[in-house]
Design an enzyme around this catalytic site. Sequence first.
Site, short mmCIF file in Angstrom:
data_model
loop_
_atom_site.label_atom_id
_atom_site.label_comp_id
_atom_site.label_asym_id
_atom_site.label_seq_id
_atom_site.Cartn_x
_atom_site.Cartn_y
_atom_site.Cartn_z
N CYS A 39 23.24 9.15 10.96
CA CYS A 39 24.18 8.02 11.01
C CYS A 39 24.55 7.59 9.61
CB CYS A 39 23.53 6.82 11.69
SG CYS A 39 23.30 7.00 13.45
N CYS A 43 25.93 1.55 11.41
CA CYS A 43 26.05 2.06 12.78
C CYS A 43 25.45 1.04 13.75
CB CYS A 43 25.33 3.39 12.93
SG CYS A 43 25.40 3.99 14.63
N CYS A 70 26.16 11.42 14.52
CA CYS A 70 26.15 10.41 15.59
C CYS A 70 27.56 10.26 16.16
CB CYS A 70 25.67 9.09 15.00
SG CYS A 70 25.95 7.66 16.03
N CYS A 73 29.08 6.38 15.12
CA CYS A 73 29.59 6.00 13.81
C CYS A 73 30.28 7.15 13.09
CB CYS A 73 28.49 5.40 12.94
SG CYS A 73 27.17 6.57 12.57
ZN LIG Z 1 25.40 6.23 14.24
#
Ligand SMILES: [Zn+2]
Length: 352
Positions: A39, A43, A70, A73
Amino acid sequence: MKFDSSAAFNEKRYEAIRSREVAGGDAFFYAVVTTGVYCRPGCGSRTPNRENVLFFDTPQHAEQQGYRPCRKCRPELKRGSEVHEKIIVKACRRLEQDEAYPMLETLAREAGLSPTYFHRLFKKIVGITPRQYYLKQRTDRLRRKLVDGDDVGTAIYSAGFSSLSGAYNQNEDRLAMTPKKFQQGGDDEQIWYGFSSCYLGIVLVAATDRGICAVELGDSEEQVYSHLHNQFPKAEIKPGDPDFEQLIKAVVDHIDNPSQKFDLPLDIQGTSFQQKVWKALCTIKPGNTSTYSVIAEKIGKPAAVRAVAGACAANKIAVLIPCHRILTKDKKISGYRWGRGRKRLILKKEKQ
Ligand SMILES: [Zn+2]
């Protein structure tokens, strides 16, 4: 920026994750060993335990170690990258066209981002929140429609105003400017009007581009029109086009069924004291009554009873601003601009 991988520095980075601080930008990325996902700070996903977090300087480094980006994000996309911009521009186009504000979740889902992250990204790129952007568009839309010569009633309806209180809040800035205009007798103001009839006689409804500015009751069209003209001697007053009927019908429906909520915006032009009084009047429920001194107390000016009476008498929006719900201290019917007989009839209907 060169990274110091000392423990203290990583603690700082972990703090940034925990506080969901976005300011760090693309300063670093973090992977969660238990999920195999990496991430960027900021996030919205659940904060991982410190012992499961690894830090990386770039997305490439994280991916070389086998971590997947991810889905919330999108750390693999450069912040402010074309892709992000495209996503947000698409959301803007949608907000410009929607009649009602779509849920944040819906916007985020369409953008393929988590609501939290979408909200942050939107604010970062556009400078205001999605909701603020929607509200601004709605106001601009109303203005544009009026410039295009659209009828005011239609414009107000289709611009998506949804509640009286909403209109008040929205108009707060503008209401602060209206007293001067009011003093000038509606100088440069355009006002549309139309007639109908109801159990109280002839009704005239007039509106500016901001909302209903007058509701007059009387025995003939000439009479109610001259009332309107006296109220706004300098305004450009013209008949509403056929769509204005919608607005008139909404007012008459409310006069006939006072317990029904009235949702359209009012353009309450007056001094800020008068506006306070009128707003206080709107809090008296149908079937109830009040007195000048109660209203004076309600607006925090208990000594200003006479001024409150003056403000009630200056109300230009019959029934919708319910100055008829004010009685004398011994519950007698006092004066009413549109006639005591009408006041008695309205109160009787509201008691039913
Ligand atoms: Zn994330």
